[in-house]
Design a protein around this motif. Sequence first.
Motif, short mmCIF file in Angstrom:
data_model
loop_
_atom_site.label_atom_id
_atom_site.label_comp_id
_atom_site.label_asym_id
_atom_site.label_seq_id
_atom_site.Cartn_x
_atom_site.Cartn_y
_atom_site.Cartn_z
N UNK A 40 -0.54 -9.74 -14.39
CA UNK A 40 0.73 -9.13 -14.80
C UNK A 40 1.46 -8.58 -13.59
N UNK A 41 0.72 -8.00 -12.65
CA UNK A 41 1.33 -7.49 -11.43
C UNK A 41 1.97 -8.64 -10.63
N UNK A 42 1.28 -9.75 -10.51
CA UNK A 42 1.83 -10.89 -9.79
C UNK A 42 3.10 -11.42 -10.46
N UNK A 43 3.10 -11.42 -11.81
CA UNK A 43 4.29 -11.85 -12.53
C UNK A 43 5.47 -10.94 -12.27
N UNK A 44 5.19 -9.63 -12.20
CA UNK A 44 6.26 -8.68 -11.90
C UNK A 44 6.78 -8.89 -10.48
N UNK A 45 5.88 -9.10 -9.52
CA UNK A 45 6.30 -9.34 -8.14
C UNK A 45 7.16 -10.60 -8.03
N UNK A 46 6.88 -11.56 -8.92
CA UNK A 46 7.66 -12.80 -8.90
C UNK A 46 8.99 -12.67 -9.64
N UNK A 47 9.26 -11.45 -10.18
CA UNK A 47 10.53 -11.23 -10.86
C UNK A 47 10.60 -11.78 -12.27
N UNK A 48 9.44 -12.02 -12.88
CA UNK A 48 9.43 -12.64 -14.21
C UNK A 48 9.66 -11.64 -15.34
N UNK A 49 9.49 -10.35 -15.08
CA UNK A 49 9.70 -9.39 -16.15
C UNK A 49 9.28 -8.00 -15.75
N UNK A 50 9.49 -7.07 -16.68
CA UNK A 50 9.08 -5.67 -16.50
C UNK A 50 7.62 -5.56 -16.92
N UNK A 51 6.84 -4.83 -16.14
CA UNK A 51 5.43 -4.67 -16.43
C UNK A 51 5.11 -3.19 -16.63
N UNK A 52 4.20 -2.92 -17.54
CA UNK A 52 3.74 -1.55 -17.78
C UNK A 52 2.34 -1.43 -17.20
N UNK A 53 2.23 -0.60 -16.14
CA UNK A 53 0.96 -0.48 -15.44
C UNK A 53 0.71 0.96 -15.04
N UNK A 54 -0.54 1.23 -14.65
CA UNK A 54 -0.90 2.56 -14.13
C UNK A 54 -0.07 2.85 -12.88
N UNK A 55 0.38 4.10 -12.75
CA UNK A 55 1.24 4.47 -11.63
C UNK A 55 0.59 4.16 -10.29
N UNK A 56 -0.67 4.54 -10.14
CA UNK A 56 -1.30 4.35 -8.83
C UNK A 56 -1.60 2.89 -8.56
N UNK A 57 -1.71 2.07 -9.63
CA UNK A 57 -2.02 0.66 -9.44
C UNK A 57 -0.90 -0.07 -8.70
N UNK A 58 0.30 0.49 -8.80
CA UNK A 58 1.46 -0.14 -8.16
C UNK A 58 1.89 0.59 -6.90
N UNK A 59 1.14 1.58 -6.45
CA UNK A 59 1.56 2.41 -5.32
C UNK A 59 1.85 1.58 -4.06
N UNK A 60 0.95 0.66 -3.74
CA UNK A 60 1.12 -0.10 -2.49
C UNK A 60 2.38 -0.97 -2.56
N UNK A 61 2.61 -1.62 -3.70
CA UNK A 61 3.79 -2.49 -3.84
C UNK A 61 5.08 -1.68 -3.82
N UNK A 62 5.06 -0.49 -4.43
CA UNK A 62 6.24 0.37 -4.41
C UNK A 62 6.51 0.86 -2.99
N UNK A 63 5.44 1.24 -2.27
CA UNK A 63 5.61 1.72 -0.89
C UNK A 63 6.17 0.63 0.02
N UNK A 64 5.83 -0.61 -0.27
CA UNK A 64 6.31 -1.73 0.55
C UNK A 64 7.66 -2.26 0.08
N UNK A 65 8.20 -1.69 -1.02
CA UNK A 65 9.49 -2.13 -1.52
C UNK A 65 9.44 -3.41 -2.33
N UNK A 66 8.24 -3.86 -2.68
CA UNK A 66 8.11 -5.11 -3.45
C UNK A 66 8.29 -4.87 -4.94
N UNK A 67 8.08 -3.62 -5.38
CA UNK A 67 8.32 -3.23 -6.77
C UNK A 67 9.06 -1.90 -6.77
N UNK A 68 9.80 -1.66 -7.83
CA UNK A 68 10.43 -0.35 -8.02
C UNK A 68 10.13 0.09 -9.44
#
Length: 308
Positions: free
Chosen positions: A231-259
Amino acid sequence: MSSANETIQWNDWEAFCSVVEYGTFTAAAEQLECPKSRVSAAVARLEDAIGAKLLERTTRRMRLTDAGSAVYRDVAPLFARLREIRQETLAREERVQGVLRIATPYEFGAQQLGGVICRTLAAYPELDVSVETAQGLVDPIRDGFDIAFVAVDADLPDSGTVARRIYHVERGLFAAPALAATLPQAAVPEQLANLPVLTTPGDTVWEFTYAGERVSVPIHPRMQTFNAELRLQGALAGLGIVRLALHYCEAEVAQGRLVRVLPEFTPPPLRVFALLPDRRLQPRKVRAFMEEVESMLAAHEQAGIAIC
């Protein structure tokens, strides 16, 4: 007076053997942790059922009759062996050995239980662990597991199992920057129903706290999988909104790959429980593993690390 054909109780034989072994009814009662009157009644009931006197009692001494000696010779070894079996069973239960069967969601097993399992196996060479990936509610009694870890965002249904909450995980909504730029600035629940989302199988509604109220929003998933990494990979590919644990996405948010998007929509936390078949008589292998889980949680809490 007991009738001659009354069924002999198992405890009557034990009471008789205890009187012989400890010398008096009083000492036997103390060993059996019951009133002296109960021991006397048990021996009397046994004598009535057998139809023979087993003990000759005077105010000064007690001795076995011939019938009593024969009965004791035949029965005493059985109780001695039962006591040995009890001690052997207790010894086995106090050793961490055998196979520990665990059910767990994939992410929790891979990210959190891996270290616990390895440490437990290293500490207890006689223990083996069997881990099965399972989603949704698992009944450890019905399915034969020693421990079943389950992740839910609602209340657990009533069951005959013991539920110990391990932790809860705060979640949010995330999307790739390009998709996030197309979202309404002030969305309302109805608008979310028309947006592409990535979910777990069976999801048709997402629950949120919105404007101080609990709301349910129908969703139309583009991808459904229990695997959070997919699901995270799908979100990174711009396929949709994903509901995930906040810390699970920390690295991608810090790198600007997810918001993080639609922060006004607050999903309920994901709660993880350990389901155990029994509250009291838990095997030593279960207690040893749960002690390792508690140690892991304590270490994370002390380090200030959020747990997925």
